[in-house]
Design an enzyme around this catalytic site. Structure first.
Site, PDB file in Angstrom:
ATOM      1  CG  ASN A   9      12.408 -50.001  28.448  1.00 17.36           C
ATOM      2  OD1 ASN A   9      12.661 -48.645  28.621  1.00 17.36           O
ATOM      3  ND2 ASN A   9      12.818 -50.755  29.007  1.00 17.36           N
TER       4      ASN A   9
ATOM      5  CD  GLU B 149      10.353 -52.109  32.726  1.00 18.31           C
ATOM      6  OE1 GLU B 149      10.199 -51.260  34.479  1.00 18.31           O
ATOM      7  OE2 GLU B 149      12.123 -52.343  32.168  1.00 18.31           O
TER       8      GLU B 149
ATOM      9  CD  GLU C  66      16.421 -52.848  21.060  1.00 17.12           C
ATOM     10  OE1 GLU C  66      15.166 -52.919  22.040  1.00 17.12           O
ATOM     11  OE2 GLU C  66      17.314 -53.386  21.521  1.00 17.12           O
TER      12      GLU C  66
ATOM     13  CB  CYS D  19      17.517 -58.250  24.158  1.00 18.80           C
ATOM     14  SG  CYS D  19      15.447 -59.019  23.483  1.00 18.80           S
TER      15      CYS D  19
ATOM     16  CB  CYS E  39      14.750 -57.044  20.048  1.00 17.02           C
ATOM     17  SG  CYS E  39      13.889 -56.524  21.255  1.00 17.02           S
TER      18      CYS E  39
HETATM   19  N1  THU Z   1      15.084 -53.712  26.859  1.00 17.77           N
HETATM   20  C1  THU Z   1      15.165 -52.999  25.892  1.00 17.77           C
HETATM   21  O1  THU Z   1      14.004 -51.927  25.744  1.00 17.77           O
HETATM   22  N2  THU Z   1      16.190 -53.900  24.784  1.00 17.77           N
HETATM   23  C2  THU Z   1      16.644 -54.304  24.833  1.00 17.77           C
HETATM   24  O2  THU Z   1      17.655 -55.040  23.520  1.00 17.77           O
HETATM   25  C3  THU Z   1      17.160 -54.393  26.449  1.00 17.77           C
HETATM   26  C4  THU Z   1      16.287 -54.734  27.291  1.00 17.77           C
HETATM   27  C5  THU Z   1      14.118 -53.576  28.159  1.00 17.77           C
HETATM   28  C6  THU Z   1      13.326 -54.386  28.980  1.00 17.77           C
HETATM   29  C7  THU Z   1      13.281 -54.417  29.829  1.00 17.77           C
HETATM   30  O3  THU Z   1      12.217 -52.828  30.072  1.00 17.77           O
HETATM   31  C8  THU Z   1      14.744 -53.295  30.464  1.00 17.77           C
HETATM   32  O4  THU Z   1      15.582 -52.851  28.939  1.00 17.77           O
HETATM   33  C9  THU Z   1      15.207 -53.899  31.021  1.00 17.77           C
HETATM   34  O5  THU Z   1      16.079 -55.087  30.766  1.00 17.77           O
END
Ligand code: THU
Length: 162
Positions: A61, A63, A74, A114, A117
């Site tokens: 991830n 941010e 993902e 999520c 994704c």
């Molecule tokens: N996140 C992901 O990378 N993948 C997911 O399927 C769920 C959430 C990340 C996004 C954000 O950076 C952190 O997790 C908290 O939501």
């Protein structure tokens, strides 16, 4: 009444899986631990994509201070694979996470992708006309396996509507 069924397997540990999938999970763990950029949530996510040519592509991830600009692990992995290995089928994706303190009651919970994704996984699967095996990992090593990730998004919106 019509209904939707979802078939999945639960493995207590990665050792129960075939070696290529064990490696995939290790790569996802590496990405979560070392490649995530998650200063705002502290929730570090790692993904790893296995391609039909044997290559593994990592994602994490990413941010942003403008929160909606961040991207999930993902999607980073899948879209990186699309540009580094165009046209090569994605056979599996592993996803895992790490954070400083995990509530003991959550140790068993797997990281489930999520909604956005799931939509992207669907698109990749539809584009390549082949299923993507998804492995969702928990902090205690439990793995939830779904052989065809698009089953995670029933009644999905797709290109046939356009
Ligand atoms: N996140 C992901 O990378 N993948 C997911 O399927 C769920 C959430 C990340 C996004 C954000 O950076 C952190 O997790 C908290 O939501």
């Amino acid at each position: 009444m019509p209904s939707v069924r979802l078939e999945y397997d639960i493995f207590p540990e990665a050792a129960a899986l075939e070696p290529s999938l064990q490696e995939l999970i290790r790569e996802a763990q590496y990405a979560a631990e070392h490649l995530a950029y998650a200063p705002y949530s502290g929730f570090q996510v790692g993904a790893a994509v296995l391609l039909a040519n044997g290559q593994i592509i990592r994602g994490s991830n990413q941010e942003n201070a403008s929160f909606p600009a961040g991207t999930c692990a993902e999607r980073v992995a899948l879209h990186t694979a699309a540009v580094l290995h165009p046209g090569v089928t994605v056979t599996a994706i592993a996803i895992t996470y790490t954070k400083k303190q995990i509530d003991p009651s959550m140790m068993h919970e797997v990281l489930s992708p999520c909604g956005i994704c799931r939509q992207v996984i669907n698109e990749v699967s539809q584009r390549q006309q082949a299923a993507i095996h998804i492995l969702m990992c928990s902090a205690d090593g439990t793995i939830l396996s779904v052989k065809d990730a698009k089953e995670l998004l029933p009644f999905s919106f797709g290109s046939k509507m356009l």
